[in-house]
Design a protein around this motif. Sequence first.
Motif, PDB file in Angstrom:
ATOM      1  N   ALA A  82       4.727 -12.263  -8.298  1.00 29.78           N
ATOM      2  CA  ALA A  82       5.324 -10.780  -7.699  1.00 29.78           C
ATOM      3  C   ALA A  82       4.781  -9.425  -8.113  1.00 29.78           C
ATOM      4  O   ALA A  82       3.984  -8.759  -7.331  1.00 29.78           O
ATOM      5  N   ALA A  83       4.060  -9.576  -9.660  1.00 32.90           N
ATOM      6  CA  ALA A  83       3.520  -8.400  -9.988  1.00 32.90           C
ATOM      7  C   ALA A  83       2.059  -8.343  -9.513  1.00 32.90           C
ATOM      8  O   ALA A  83       1.588  -7.174  -9.185  1.00 32.90           O
ATOM      9  N   ILE A  84       1.343  -9.711  -9.422  1.00 31.32           N
ATOM     10  CA  ILE A  84      -0.036  -9.445  -8.859  1.00 31.32           C
ATOM     11  C   ILE A  84       0.136  -9.074  -7.489  1.00 31.32           C
ATOM     12  O   ILE A  84      -0.780  -8.254  -7.079  1.00 31.32           O
ATOM     13  N   ILE A  85       1.091  -9.564  -6.676  1.00 26.75           N
ATOM     14  CA  ILE A  85       0.913  -8.864  -5.371  1.00 26.75           C
ATOM     15  C   ILE A  85       1.114  -7.561  -5.182  1.00 26.75           C
ATOM     16  O   ILE A  85       0.532  -6.569  -4.277  1.00 26.75           O
ATOM     17  N   ARG A  86       2.031  -7.036  -6.134  1.00 28.00           N
ATOM     18  CA  ARG A  86       2.295  -5.710  -5.946  1.00 28.00           C
ATOM     19  C   ARG A  86       0.945  -4.781  -6.550  1.00 28.00           C
ATOM     20  O   ARG A  86       1.062  -3.560  -5.705  1.00 28.00           O
ATOM     21  N   ASN A  87       0.476  -5.496  -7.501  1.00 28.35           N
ATOM     22  CA  ASN A  87      -0.895  -4.609  -7.791  1.00 28.35           C
ATOM     23  C   ASN A  87      -2.002  -4.553  -6.914  1.00 28.35           C
ATOM     24  O   ASN A  87      -2.602  -3.840  -6.604  1.00 28.35           O
ATOM     25  N   LEU A  88      -2.068  -5.848  -6.044  1.00 26.60           N
ATOM     26  CA  LEU A  88      -3.103  -5.983  -5.151  1.00 26.60           C
ATOM     27  C   LEU A  88      -2.804  -4.777  -4.047  1.00 26.60           C
ATOM     28  O   LEU A  88      -3.864  -4.028  -3.558  1.00 26.60           O
ATOM     29  N   ALA A  89      -1.441  -4.722  -3.722  1.00 24.87           N
ATOM     30  CA  ALA A  89      -1.245  -3.650  -2.814  1.00 24.87           C
ATOM     31  C   ALA A  89      -1.357  -2.367  -3.103  1.00 24.87           C
ATOM     32  O   ALA A  89      -1.966  -1.479  -2.339  1.00 24.87           O
ATOM     33  N   LEU A 105      -4.439 -16.960  -6.609  1.00 28.61           N
ATOM     34  CA  LEU A 105      -2.837 -16.808  -6.322  1.00 28.61           C
ATOM     35  C   LEU A 105      -2.368 -17.943  -5.661  1.00 28.61           C
ATOM     36  O   LEU A 105      -2.692 -17.695  -4.444  1.00 28.61           O
ATOM     37  N   THR A 106      -1.883 -19.060  -6.101  1.00 28.00           N
ATOM     38  CA  THR A 106      -1.558 -20.218  -5.342  1.00 28.00           C
ATOM     39  C   THR A 106      -0.340 -20.011  -4.650  1.00 28.00           C
ATOM     40  O   THR A 106      -0.005 -20.926  -3.503  1.00 28.00           O
ATOM     41  N   VAL A 107       0.704 -19.027  -4.936  1.00 27.47           N
ATOM     42  CA  VAL A 107       2.000 -19.241  -4.296  1.00 27.47           C
ATOM     43  C   VAL A 107       2.073 -18.874  -2.653  1.00 27.47           C
ATOM     44  O   VAL A 107       2.539 -19.719  -1.925  1.00 27.47           O
ATOM     45  N   TRP A 108       0.920 -18.317  -2.127  1.00 29.68           N
ATOM     46  CA  TRP A 108       0.960 -18.212  -0.577  1.00 29.68           C
ATOM     47  C   TRP A 108       0.355 -19.350   0.210  1.00 29.68           C
ATOM     48  O   TRP A 108       0.461 -19.700   1.007  1.00 29.68           O
ATOM     49  N   MET A 176       7.741  -7.327  -2.967  1.00 29.56           N
ATOM     50  CA  MET A 176       8.102  -5.976  -2.782  1.00 29.56           C
ATOM     51  C   MET A 176       9.587  -5.698  -2.999  1.00 29.56           C
ATOM     52  O   MET A 176       9.909  -4.666  -2.912  1.00 29.56           O
ATOM     53  N   SER A 177      10.442  -6.755  -2.642  1.00 33.08           N
ATOM     54  CA  SER A 177      11.974  -6.388  -2.627  1.00 33.08           C
ATOM     55  C   SER A 177      12.431  -5.792  -3.954  1.00 33.08           C
ATOM     56  O   SER A 177      13.515  -4.995  -4.084  1.00 33.08           O
ATOM     57  N   GLN A 178      11.717  -5.514  -4.892  1.00 29.27           N
ATOM     58  CA  GLN A 178      12.165  -4.688  -6.103  1.00 29.27           C
ATOM     59  C   GLN A 178      11.231  -3.614  -6.471  1.00 29.27           C
ATOM     60  O   GLN A 178      11.076  -2.983  -7.421  1.00 29.27           O
ATOM     61  N   HIS A 179      10.331  -3.153  -5.298  1.00 30.63           N
ATOM     62  CA  HIS A 179       9.507  -2.221  -5.273  1.00 30.63           C
ATOM     63  C   HIS A 179       9.983  -0.668  -5.625  1.00 30.63           C
ATOM     64  O   HIS A 179      11.071  -0.507  -5.296  1.00 30.63           O
ATOM     65  N   GLU A 180       9.512  -0.055  -6.576  1.00 32.50           N
ATOM     66  CA  GLU A 180       9.964   1.335  -7.143  1.00 32.50           C
ATOM     67  C   GLU A 180       9.749   2.198  -5.749  1.00 32.50           C
ATOM     68  O   GLU A 180       8.719   1.958  -5.206  1.00 32.50           O
ATOM     69  N   VAL A 181      10.418   3.443  -5.928  1.00 30.08           N
ATOM     70  CA  VAL A 181      10.308   4.186  -4.800  1.00 30.08           C
ATOM     71  C   VAL A 181       9.163   5.039  -5.164  1.00 30.08           C
ATOM     72  O   VAL A 181       8.862   5.461  -6.386  1.00 30.08           O
ATOM     73  N   VAL A 182       8.139   5.323  -4.210  1.00 30.99           N
ATOM     74  CA  VAL A 182       6.788   6.124  -4.738  1.00 30.99           C
ATOM     75  C   VAL A 182       6.984   7.231  -3.808  1.00 30.99           C
ATOM     76  O   VAL A 182       7.590   7.480  -3.023  1.00 30.99           O
ATOM     77  N   ALA A 183       6.060   8.237  -4.142  1.00 30.93           N
ATOM     78  CA  ALA A 183       5.883   9.550  -3.254  1.00 30.93           C
ATOM     79  C   ALA A 183       5.361   9.491  -2.158  1.00 30.93           C
ATOM     80  O   ALA A 183       4.709   8.358  -1.896  1.00 30.93           O
TER      81      ALA A 183
END
Length: 306
Positions: A82-89, A105-108, A176-183
């Motif tokens: 999850a952290a790798i995907i959030r960093n990619l985005a 990233l083998t999960v996908w 992304m389901s735990q993504h923090e709120v961004v500006a």
Amino acid sequence: MQPDSDIVPLDKRTPGVAAIEPLIFPRLDRLYTRRAEKLRALTESEEENTPLLNSEYFLFLAHLVDGQKKFVEQFPFNAADAAIIRNLAKDGYGQTGLEDTLLALTVWQSAYAQLMEDLRPHLQPSVATALIAALDTPATLSGQAALLLRGQYDQVDPGLAVILWAALSVCWAQAMSQHEVVAGIGQATHCPCCGAPPVASLVLGGDREGLRYLQCSLCETRWHRVRGVCVNCHSSADIQHYSLYEKAPEQAEACGECETYINVYRLDYDPDLEAVSGNFVSQILDGLVEQEGFSGFGFNPFAFPG
Ligand SMILES: [Zn+2]
Ligand SMILES: [Zn+2]
């Protein structure tokens, strides 16, 4: 909200006027259940006049969505992926080395393999064999995944693209389901969590009566945007709403300034609507709005050009 809605009820612990949540994350099991039901209902549709409007294709999509639901239920998603995907985005998909990160990233890739395993009995053997063989060349498949994330859809074979997108989507949605709120969410034309274009605009009912959210085509997150303002260019000067009949739950919001439109689903009129399957129902309306000179701003992940 409906008891089986994928939209989490509003937190009522805080008295007074509730603040508008910038992001709403879906309950994925319910979202996939609803989407598969709606796609199966479309197989009963009498209008079979385009390659994307036929019952065989809708049934294929329903099996694909069943597979996404099964993947969520059976494969626990780990925090490191999850952290790798959030960093990619966060870093944007224009980064060099995107293909290498996706390859590692083998999960996908596991999601793609499982989706194909489930789809295999529903596809022509030669088609299934070719799509499964894509896993034998993971570097090529990672390159195709990178093209999809960068929005270069026309460079990926449409048959592969739909399944590949579904595999990425089921992983991105969990990441992304735990993504923090961004500006800047209130102005975002693309998903503030993962950067993908919206499928459509939703006007919610129930506790959130009248609030408008855009739904992400990749990670399924909904982000808040005020109504009466173009989701693309932010102008409020010339917004028009089109529908096939008065109070229709499927509408199109068009902007005369930038000449784009987005599909709007009024969950306050019909809480059962679902954005991705709804996009197929809206095709007649889309055609009419496009005749008026507007081009679609939303992206339907199940209707790749090609
Ligand atoms: Zn997203
Ligand atoms: Zn506009």
